[in-house]
Structures are given as structure tokens and as C-alpha cells.
Write a protein that holds these residues in place. Structure first.
Motif, PDB file in Angstrom:
ATOM      1  N   ALA A  43       0.842  -1.195   0.000  1.00  0.00           N
ATOM      2  CA  ALA A  43       0.000   0.000   0.000  1.00  0.00           C
ATOM      3  C   ALA A  43       0.877   1.245   0.000  1.00  0.00           C
ATOM      4  CB  ALA A  43      -0.924  -0.010   1.214  1.00  0.00           C
ATOM      5  N   LYS A  44       0.581   2.170  -0.891  1.00  0.00           N
ATOM      6  CA  LYS A  44       1.413   3.374  -1.004  1.00  0.00           C
ATOM      7  C   LYS A  44       1.284   4.265   0.222  1.00  0.00           C
ATOM      8  CE  LYS A  44       0.696   2.942  -5.955  1.00  0.00           C
ATOM      9  NZ  LYS A  44      -0.312   1.880  -5.811  1.00  0.00           N
ATOM     10  N   GLN A  45       0.248   4.068   1.011  1.00  0.00           N
ATOM     11  CA  GLN A  45       0.116   4.812   2.254  1.00  0.00           C
ATOM     12  C   GLN A  45       1.304   4.550   3.180  1.00  0.00           C
ATOM     13  OE1 GLN A  45      -3.598   4.135   4.268  1.00  0.00           O
ATOM     14  NE2 GLN A  45      -3.125   5.513   5.958  1.00  0.00           N
ATOM     15  N   VAL A  46       1.913   3.383   3.057  1.00  0.00           N
ATOM     16  CA  VAL A  46       3.073   3.062   3.896  1.00  0.00           C
ATOM     17  C   VAL A  46       4.207   4.044   3.631  1.00  0.00           C
ATOM     18  CG1 VAL A  46       4.801   1.296   4.424  1.00  0.00           C
ATOM     19  CG2 VAL A  46       2.408   0.629   4.056  1.00  0.00           C
ATOM     20  N   LEU A  47       4.376   4.479   2.368  1.00  0.00           N
ATOM     21  CA  LEU A  47       5.401   5.478   2.057  1.00  0.00           C
ATOM     22  C   LEU A  47       5.088   6.799   2.755  1.00  0.00           C
ATOM     23  CD1 LEU A  47       5.774   4.783  -1.777  1.00  0.00           C
ATOM     24  CD2 LEU A  47       7.331   4.052   0.033  1.00  0.00           C
ATOM     25  N   ALA A  48       3.791   7.129   2.837  1.00  0.00           N
ATOM     26  CA  ALA A  48       3.389   8.350   3.545  1.00  0.00           C
ATOM     27  C   ALA A  48       3.676   8.224   5.039  1.00  0.00           C
ATOM     28  CB  ALA A  48       1.904   8.622   3.304  1.00  0.00           C
ATOM     29  N   TRP A  49       3.432   7.053   5.607  1.00  0.00           N
ATOM     30  CA  TRP A  49       3.737   6.836   7.026  1.00  0.00           C
ATOM     31  C   TRP A  49       5.225   7.041   7.285  1.00  0.00           C
ATOM     32  CZ3 TRP A  49       0.689   1.625   7.911  1.00  0.00           C
ATOM     33  CH2 TRP A  49      -0.683   1.912   8.032  1.00  0.00           C
ATOM     34  N   MET A  50       6.067   6.612   6.356  1.00  0.00           N
ATOM     35  CA  MET A  50       7.505   6.771   6.548  1.00  0.00           C
ATOM     36  C   MET A  50       7.871   8.250   6.689  1.00  0.00           C
ATOM     37  SD  MET A  50       8.615   3.847   3.786  1.00  0.00           S
ATOM     38  CE  MET A  50      10.371   4.172   3.775  1.00  0.00           C
ATOM     39  N   HIS A  51       7.240   9.094   5.881  1.00  0.00           N
ATOM     40  CA  HIS A  51       7.514  10.525   5.997  1.00  0.00           C
ATOM     41  C   HIS A  51       6.867  11.123   7.247  1.00  0.00           C
ATOM     42  CE1 HIS A  51       9.814  11.677   2.402  1.00  0.00           C
ATOM     43  NE2 HIS A  51       9.287  10.585   1.873  1.00  0.00           N
ATOM     44  N   GLU A  52       5.717  10.618   7.648  1.00  0.00           N
ATOM     45  CA  GLU A  52       5.107  11.074   8.904  1.00  0.00           C
ATOM     46  C   GLU A  52       6.009  10.775  10.100  1.00  0.00           C
ATOM     47  OE1 GLU A  52       1.281   9.399   9.610  1.00  0.00           O
ATOM     48  OE2 GLU A  52       0.316  10.413   7.927  1.00  0.00           O
ATOM     49  N   ASP A  53       6.733   9.669  10.022  1.00  0.00           N
ATOM     50  CA  ASP A  53       7.516   9.169  11.160  1.00  0.00           C
ATOM     51  C   ASP A  53       8.979   9.595  11.127  1.00  0.00           C
ATOM     52  OD1 ASP A  53       5.174   7.887  11.751  1.00  0.00           O
ATOM     53  OD2 ASP A  53       5.928   5.848  11.439  1.00  0.00           O
ATOM     54  N   LEU A  54       9.345  10.551  10.304  1.00  0.00           N
ATOM     55  CA  LEU A  54      10.760  10.866  10.133  1.00  0.00           C
ATOM     56  C   LEU A  54      11.488  11.078  11.462  1.00  0.00           C
ATOM     57  CD1 LEU A  54      10.849  13.231   7.013  1.00  0.00           C
ATOM     58  CD2 LEU A  54      11.881  10.956   7.229  1.00  0.00           C
ATOM     59  N   ASP A  55      10.839  11.761  12.400  1.00  0.00           N
ATOM     60  CA  ASP A  55      11.497  12.048  13.677  1.00  0.00           C
ATOM     61  C   ASP A  55      11.649  10.814  14.564  1.00  0.00           C
ATOM     62  OD1 ASP A  55      11.710  14.675  12.948  1.00  0.00           O
ATOM     63  OD2 ASP A  55       9.935  15.338  14.039  1.00  0.00           O
TER      64      ASP A  55
END
Length: 462
Positions: free
Chosen positions: A292-304
Motif C-alpha cells: 500500500a502506497k500509504q506506507v510510504l506516507a507513514w515513513m515521511h510522517e515518522d521521520l522524527d
């Protein structure tokens, strides 16, 4: 913790074809044009490439390490939100009918990252991973290996080498998924099946599908498995085990997801065995959730939340991605929509769960009103992702048409390494055809994209 450096000048992935001797290049193109090809897993298009991409052997393996690092970071993002496949399915608001999904499956790298083929676009030689492609229905292997072997034979001085074999690496992973017990050899089922989409639907013939699967069965035997090739309709059993005739099955080589199976009765039998743990799937259906491409978005949400090296990896090789969809807070939704309006011409939108380029929209090709309208309308029921538009490098590629015509065009490439248990083995390359406008749509074989592969140049020859 592993460290992954940015893909700087020494680690960039460039096509080195132009550095090879001119006479040898002309000879390979001539041999390719005269070859009786046009079979790439029985999915021919209008055009085919007459030469491979050529990568430095060292850069190719660094590329594999980058891809493995991105996959590991993707799994970490999922595990921050879910501990099991069922929890991840709910967190993604996934609407697919995944009948072979075991909701209790733990989210471990050993199980879920056995097989992947992430898609990367190259900009200045830097790979940007735009999709992850993890899970069962990854095909294209036999034809790609046949093509790379033919290219290697056509390069007469023996300098160019084939990449590691995807077939053999996949067979080794299949054998590892079902270790032998009780002193007997494990038995794998390599099934044929009927479906409304995927490779079975494209081939549309059980005998053709059996021919396509023959190399997978042969490689599994070479890896030490007993192999049974049969149609899913022949499977019987349930929670106590799975049988074909008198043969008990330990692992099923599934190049399908249950969402596309037309063999409804067999799915129930297979599901009962999977949920009871009496048979294993290679690979488990839970793997496709990570696509799911949403996982790529989660990666950017979790950068910190990532370690510094992982944060650097994501920033350097995963384009900015955000999501819109059910379950999103009004504040987050508003922030994403505001950014989408500000940066429209530099963004694309895709469905989080989708294949074949369906639903892809490039922000610079629609009006502002159309852009915000489709984002708000589509995201009410289905999750969408916004992603920074990556403009890929182009390379000069030679093509042959089905009518014998030859063309040369400067085209971009989607480069997709096969990752087996985190190690690179082979690669799938796609180009737009020479008559296509590569700026109009994503490069996809369903839309006329041309399949290709790679050969490797040892660094001592550069």
C-alpha cells in the motif's frame, strides 16, 4: 543498526552502455534485431528493447542495499501502527477481500519481506523508490532471465555479466519457507489457477500457465524440494493439512492474491489450512499489505522516530508522500489539501492500493479545480496518496517493432530490483515505447510499456 549512505556520485546508478566499445555495441544490436524473440513471459507488446541497461556491478549491489533499507523502514512504519496483519489491514482501511490473509500473522521481516520488487526512478543517477511491490503476484521472472542470458551471449567479449539469478534466489527462499521435518523432504505445490486478472488471466490458458511456471518448478527441485504441479481445483483437505492426490503439501508457491482467484472452492480449502498453520504460503498474503502506497506516507510522517541513518535514507530515496482518506483527522486532512493546492504542479496522486497505473493523475496536467475536486471526492471512501513528482533520467534506447521497424528514442526507465530475503537478484526494467509520450502517464506494461533487463559491468572494466 545498519547505515545507508546517500547515493552520491560514487554510488549513482547510471546506464554505462555508451562507455562500451562501439563495434561491440553495434554487433549486439544487430544480433538482437535478428533474434527470434518476442516472448517475455508470454506478454508481448508492440515493441521490444534491443539492448539491456548496463550498470556497474558495484553500483547495482549498492542499489540493492538501498532497496533493502527502504523495505526495512517501511516495515518499521507498519509495526508502529500494528502488530498483526489484521491490525495493519484495519489501519490501512483496506477494502480488498483478502481471503488468504491470516489476521494473526505477526509483522516480521522474515515472513513479510521474503519477496519484493520495488519500483525506482533514477534522477541524476539517484534512485527514488515510488512504489514497494511486496507480495505474491510479482511475475516476469523466467522471461527476464531468458532475455538477460541472450544479451550476455550476444556480447561476445564476455565482459558483461548477468545479474544474480532471481529464479534460483526465489527457489532458495521457497525452500527456506518450509524446512524439512521428520527426516523427509518438504513438498511444494506449484499450482495453476483460473483468475479474472493477473498472469493467469493474461495467458488465459492453463497449459500456457503451466509452461510459464515450469522454470519455477524446476528451480524448486534444484533447491531440494519435492514439487507437485497441479491445478488448485485438485487440492483437498483443510485445517488438518493440504493434499494433492496422496501427496501432503508443506508450502504453496502462490503467484496470486485471493482477491483475483476464480477457484472459489479451492480458496476455502487453502484458507482453512493457512489459518490452522498446516500449510505455508510463499509468500503470505499479509505481504501485499506492505505494498500500500500509504506506507510510504507513514515513513515521511515518522521521520522524527527513525534513527538518523534511516531518516537520511528516506529523505534521500523516498519522494515526499502524504495520504488522504478515511480515518484521517480533520486537521491532518486540511494540512494535506492545503499543501496539495500550493504544490499542485509538482505532485502526482495515486490510489493507495492500485495496480497498472489506474487512477494516476499528474497535477500539472489538470486544472486547480479538477485537482482539488478529485482529491476531495475520491478520498472520502478510498485512500489516496500524494507524491512529489519525480522527473527521471532518459537514456538512448534501441527498439524493434513487431513489423520489423527499428527506432531509437531517448526514454526514461523504471528500474525494479528483485529482493529475496533482502538480497538483490535480477532486475525488471520498463521503458515507454518509442512512440509514447513519457510525460503523459506512468510507465506500465499494461499501458504499452516495454519490458527490459540489465547486464553488469565489473568495476575493473570501467
Amino acid at each position: 543498526m545498519e547505515a545507508y549512505a546517500r547515493c552520491g556520485p560514487g554510488a549513482a546508478l547510471h546506464d554505462l552502455w555508451h562507455r562500451l566499445p562501439g563495434g561491440a555495441r553495434a554487433d549486439l544490436l544487430r544480433r538482437s534485431a535478428e533474434a527470434d524473440w518476442w516472448v517475455l513471459d508470454a506478454l508481448p507488446g508492440r515493441w521490444e528493447a534491443l539492448r539491456p541497461l548496463v550498470f556497474s556491478e558495484a553500483a547495482y549491489h549498492r542499489f540493492g542495499a538501498l532497496a533493502a533499507g527502504v523495505l526495512r523502514c517501511a516495515l518499521l512504519a507498519c509495526r508502529r501502527r500494528a502488530g498483526t496483519a489484521g491490525e495493519l489491514y484495519r489501519a490501512l482501511h483496506d477494502h480488498r477481500d483478502l481471503r488468504l490473509l491470516d489476521p494473526s500473522q505477526r509483522l516480521s521481516a522474515a515472513a513479510l519481506l521474503r519477496l519484493a520488487r520495488p519500483d525506482a526512478l533514477l534522477t541524476g543517477g539517484t534512485p527514488w523508490f515510488v512504489e514497494l511491490n511486496i507480495g505474491p503476484n510479482i511475475y516476469g521472472v523466467p522471461g527476464l532471465e531468458q532475455r538477460s542470458a541472450a544479451f550476455a551471449r550476444g556480447w561476445r567479449d564476455g565482459v558483461l555479466a548477468e545479474p544474480p539469478s532471481t529464479l534460483r534466489a526465489r527457489a532458495a527462499c521457497l525452500a527456506g519457507a518450509a524446512p524439512a521435518a521428520g527426516g523427509r523432504r518438504s513438498r511444494a505445490l506449484v499450482p495453476t489457477w483460473r483468475a479474472t486478472s493477473g498472469i493467469a488471466a493474461k495467458l488465459d490458458d492453463t497449459r500456457a500457465l503451466r509452461r510459464y511456471l515450469r522454470p519455477a518448478a524446476a528451480a524448486a527441485r534444484e533447491a531440494g524440494l519435492d514439487v507437485c504441479v497441479a491445478d488448485l481445483s485438485e487440492v483437498r483437505g483443510g485445517a488438518d493439512g493440504l493434499w494433492v492426490g496422496d501427496d501432503r503439501i508443506d508450502v504453496v508457491f502462490n503467484q496470486f492474491t485471493s482477491a483475483v482467484l476464480a477457484d472459489g472452492g479451492s480458496v476455502g480449502v487453502l484458507r482453512a489450512a493457512v489459518l490452522a498453520g498446516s500449510v505455508r504460503l510463499f509468500v503470505p498474503e499479509a505481504s501485499c499489505l506492505l505494498s500500500a502506497k500509504q506506507v510510504l506516507a507513514w515513513m515521511h510522517e515518522d521521520l522524527d522516530l527513525y534513527e538518523p541513518a534511516d531518516r537520511e535514507l528516506i529523505l534521500a530515496h523516498v519522494p515526499w508522500t502524504a495520504w488522504l482518506g478515511p480515518g484521517q483527522s480533520p486537521e491532518l486532512r486540511r494540512g494535506v489539501l492545503e499543501r496539495a493546492a500550493r504544490e499542485q504542479t509538482g505532485l502526482v496522486v495515486k490510489p493507495s492500493c492500485g495496480r497498472g497505473g489506474a487512477g494516476f493523475v499528474d497535477g500539472h496536467r489538470v486544472t486547480a479545480r479538477e485537482w482539488l475536486g478529485l482529491l476531495t471526492r475520491r478520498s472520502r471512501e478510498h485512500t489516496l496518496v500524494l507524491q512529489r513528482r519525480v522527473v527521471p533520467d532518459r537514456t538512448r534506447m534501441h527498439f524493434r517493432g513487431r513489423d520489423g521497424a527499428r527506432k531509437v528514442a531517448h526514454v526514461p526507465s523504471v528500474v525494479s530490483p528483485f529482493l529475496l530475503d533482502g538480497r538483490i537478484a535480477g532486475a525488471y526494467v520498463r521503458h515507454p515505447g518509442p512512440e509514447a509520450d513519457p510525460a503523459v502517464a506512468p510507465v506500465n506494461t499494461a499501458a504499452g510499456g516495454v519490458s527490459n533487463t540489465v547486464l553488469l559491468l565489473p568495476d575493473t572494466q570501467r
